[in-house]
Design a protein around this motif. Structure first.
Motif, PDB file in Angstrom:
ATOM      1  N   ARG A   1       0.837  -1.135  -0.050  1.00  0.00           N
ATOM      2  CA  ARG A   1      -0.168  -0.096   0.004  1.00  0.00           C
ATOM      3  C   ARG A   1       0.838   1.263   0.162  1.00  0.00           C
ATOM      4  N   VAL A   2       1.902   1.248   0.452  1.00  0.00           N
ATOM      5  CA  VAL A   2       2.980   2.446   0.805  1.00  0.00           C
ATOM      6  C   VAL A   2       4.268   2.214   0.025  1.00  0.00           C
ATOM      7  N   ASN A   3       4.280   0.876  -0.536  1.00  0.00           N
ATOM      8  CA  ASN A   3       5.526   0.495  -1.279  1.00  0.00           C
ATOM      9  C   ASN A   3       6.915   0.711  -0.430  1.00  0.00           C
ATOM     10  N   ARG A   4       6.972   0.331   0.709  1.00  0.00           N
ATOM     11  CA  ARG A   4       8.014   0.271   1.408  1.00  0.00           C
ATOM     12  C   ARG A   4       8.239  -1.041   2.518  1.00  0.00           C
ATOM     13  N   TRP A   5       9.151  -0.838   3.249  1.00  0.00           N
ATOM     14  CA  TRP A   5       9.370  -1.917   4.348  1.00  0.00           C
ATOM     15  C   TRP A   5       8.877  -1.303   5.595  1.00  0.00           C
ATOM     16  N   ILE A   6       7.796  -2.045   6.354  1.00  0.00           N
ATOM     17  CA  ILE A   6       7.167  -1.584   7.747  1.00  0.00           C
ATOM     18  C   ILE A   6       7.305  -2.425   8.731  1.00  0.00           C
ATOM     19  N   VAL A   7       7.890  -2.183   9.897  1.00  0.00           N
ATOM     20  CA  VAL A   7       7.714  -2.706  11.059  1.00  0.00           C
ATOM     21  C   VAL A   7       6.303  -2.575  11.693  1.00  0.00           C
ATOM     22  N   GLU A   8       5.669  -3.769  11.943  1.00  0.00           N
ATOM     23  CA  GLU A   8       4.620  -3.698  12.505  1.00  0.00           C
ATOM     24  C   GLU A   8       4.615  -3.632  13.991  1.00  0.00           C
ATOM     25  N   GLY A   9       3.853  -2.701  14.716  1.00  0.00           N
ATOM     26  CA  GLY A   9       3.903  -2.572  16.125  1.00  0.00           C
ATOM     27  C   GLY A   9       3.272  -3.782  16.763  1.00  0.00           C
ATOM     28  N   GLY A  10       3.547  -4.225  17.860  1.00  0.00           N
ATOM     29  CA  GLY A  10       2.741  -5.271  18.566  1.00  0.00           C
ATOM     30  C   GLY A  10       3.888  -6.434  19.507  1.00  0.00           C
ATOM     31  N   GLU A  11       3.354  -7.415  19.972  1.00  0.00           N
ATOM     32  CA  GLU A  11       4.167  -8.474  20.651  1.00  0.00           C
ATOM     33  C   GLU A  11       4.763  -9.304  19.852  1.00  0.00           C
ATOM     34  N   TYR A  12       6.311  -9.377  19.919  1.00  0.00           N
ATOM     35  CA  TYR A  12       7.003 -10.304  19.127  1.00  0.00           C
ATOM     36  C   TYR A  12       7.488 -11.211  20.208  1.00  0.00           C
ATOM     37  N   HIS A  13       6.762 -12.666  19.982  1.00  0.00           N
ATOM     38  CA  HIS A  13       7.209 -13.643  20.708  1.00  0.00           C
ATOM     39  C   HIS A  13       8.685 -14.340  20.106  1.00  0.00           C
ATOM     40  N   CYS A  14       9.648 -14.317  20.922  1.00  0.00           N
ATOM     41  CA  CYS A  14      11.161 -14.703  20.806  1.00  0.00           C
ATOM     42  C   CYS A  14      11.310 -16.199  21.587  1.00  0.00           C
ATOM     43  N   SER A  15      11.136 -17.224  20.576  1.00  0.00           N
ATOM     44  CA  SER A  15      11.353 -18.478  21.259  1.00  0.00           C
ATOM     45  C   SER A  15      12.629 -18.936  20.798  1.00  0.00           C
ATOM     46  N   VAL A  16      13.164 -19.454  22.163  1.00  0.00           N
ATOM     47  CA  VAL A  16      14.719 -19.740  21.845  1.00  0.00           C
ATOM     48  C   VAL A  16      14.809 -21.253  22.126  1.00  0.00           C
ATOM     49  N   GLY A  17      15.899 -21.943  21.220  1.00  0.00           N
ATOM     50  CA  GLY A  17      16.118 -23.554  21.251  1.00  0.00           C
ATOM     51  C   GLY A  17      17.058 -23.858  20.322  1.00  0.00           C
ATOM     52  N   SER A  18      17.293 -25.264  20.246  1.00  0.00           N
ATOM     53  CA  SER A  18      18.347 -25.791  19.375  1.00  0.00           C
ATOM     54  C   SER A  18      18.011 -25.877  17.963  1.00  0.00           C
ATOM     55  N   SER A  19      16.652 -25.958  17.739  1.00  0.00           N
ATOM     56  CA  SER A  19      15.726 -26.088  16.418  1.00  0.00           C
ATOM     57  C   SER A  19      14.356 -25.536  16.614  1.00  0.00           C
ATOM     58  N   SER A  20      13.631 -25.449  15.299  1.00  0.00           N
ATOM     59  CA  SER A  20      12.117 -24.999  15.612  1.00  0.00           C
ATOM     60  C   SER A  20      11.446 -26.051  16.118  1.00  0.00           C
ATOM     61  N   ARG A  21      11.898 -27.485  16.143  1.00  0.00           N
ATOM     62  CA  ARG A  21      11.214 -28.338  16.888  1.00  0.00           C
ATOM     63  C   ARG A  21      11.577 -28.420  18.315  1.00  0.00           C
ATOM     64  N   HIS A  22      12.647 -28.000  18.687  1.00  0.00           N
ATOM     65  CA  HIS A  22      13.209 -28.108  20.117  1.00  0.00           C
ATOM     66  C   HIS A  22      13.217 -26.574  20.597  1.00  0.00           C
ATOM     67  N   LEU A  23      12.281 -26.003  21.003  1.00  0.00           N
ATOM     68  CA  LEU A  23      12.147 -24.547  21.765  1.00  0.00           C
ATOM     69  C   LEU A  23      12.025 -24.867  23.038  1.00  0.00           C
ATOM     70  N   HIS A  24      12.772 -24.260  23.919  1.00  0.00           N
ATOM     71  CA  HIS A  24      12.710 -24.397  25.293  1.00  0.00           C
ATOM     72  C   HIS A  24      12.352 -23.141  26.153  1.00  0.00           C
ATOM     73  N   THR A  25      12.348 -22.072  25.567  1.00  0.00           N
ATOM     74  CA  THR A  25      11.992 -20.593  26.360  1.00  0.00           C
ATOM     75  C   THR A  25      11.559 -19.579  25.317  1.00  0.00           C
ATOM     76  N   THR A  26      10.705 -18.955  25.771  1.00  0.00           N
ATOM     77  CA  THR A  26       9.877 -17.798  25.001  1.00  0.00           C
ATOM     78  C   THR A  26      10.233 -16.525  25.944  1.00  0.00           C
ATOM     79  N   ALA A  27      10.576 -15.318  25.230  1.00  0.00           N
ATOM     80  CA  ALA A  27      10.264 -13.914  25.837  1.00  0.00           C
ATOM     81  C   ALA A  27       9.627 -13.171  24.841  1.00  0.00           C
ATOM     82  N   VAL A  28       8.935 -12.198  25.615  1.00  0.00           N
ATOM     83  CA  VAL A  28       8.084 -11.222  24.575  1.00  0.00           C
ATOM     84  C   VAL A  28       8.663 -10.017  24.444  1.00  0.00           C
TER      85      VAL A  28
END
Length: 201
Positions: free
Chosen positions: A87-114
């Motif tokens: 709509r504006v032809n540029r990169w946009i950062v959306e506001g909100g809660e970003y859930h950051c899940s940490v682990g050794s792979s996408s199938r082995h996530l051990h902890t999440t911070a928001v």
């Protein structure tokens, strides 16, 4: 492949001017020294745009001695959180809660911070295909559309429609151009073109 085991502590996420910084303690719980690839996957629940369920945004390959704990720091650049808004032809950062899940792979996530990320200040141009609700959500659009409806307030169906909040909530999802088909509508093609030019001018 490490011939040892690792345990993750609670991750913490901090929003910075340059993006998000995640800190997580990782302990080598085995008897051998080893290396762990610590990864951060991000999701944005309730996002206004279609996204993957989780996206790999940062990783670090860390060496940890047997029985030791390392505080692993991972950084996600703000521009890596952006999406392309056509709509504006540029990169946009959306506001909100970003859930950051940490682990050794996408199938082995051990902890999440928001992390609560502030979005970019973006004004999307209004068009005839923008909904009535989108026009009223825009301060300038609401002012101009209110004036156009006020011109019909003295009588006619469109004037009664504009004065009825329950009806207006019903038509809020309609593109503004569709309202030109309403009997007695002040939104002729010429009027709509002038409104669009003025609101985006």
């Amino acid at each position: 492949m490490s011939y040892t085991t690792f345990e993750y502590g609670a991750a913490e996420a901090t929003v910075t001017d340059s993006g998000i910084e995640i800190r997580v303690p990782v302990t080598n719980t085995g008897r051998r020294d080893g290396r762990e690839v610590v990864q951060v996957y991000v999701s944005v629940p309730g996002s206004a745009v279609r996204r993957a369920p989780r996206e790999l945004k940062a990783f670090a390959n860390v060496a940890i001695a047997a029985g030791e704990t390392a505080e692993v720091v991972l950084r996600i650049a703000r521009e890596d959180l952006a999406y392309w808004d056509t709509r504006v032809n540029r990169w946009i950062v959306e506001g909100g809660e970003y859930h950051c899940s940490v682990g050794s792979s996408s199938r082995h996530l051990h902890t999440t911070a928001v992390a609560e990320v502030a979005g970019d200040d973006v004004r999307v141009p209004l068009t005839g295909e923008s909904t009535v609700a989108e026009w009223f959500a825009d301060p300038r659009g609401a002012e101009l559309l209110g004036q156009a409806f006020a011109a019909a307030a003295g009588g006619g169906p469109i004037g009664r429609l504009a004065a009825d909040p329950s009806t207006m909530s019903f038509v809020g999802s309609l593109p503004l151009s569709r309202m030109s088909a309403f009997p007695g509508s002040p939104l002729t093609a010429d009027t709509l073109a002038k409104l669009i030019a003025e609101v985006n001018g």
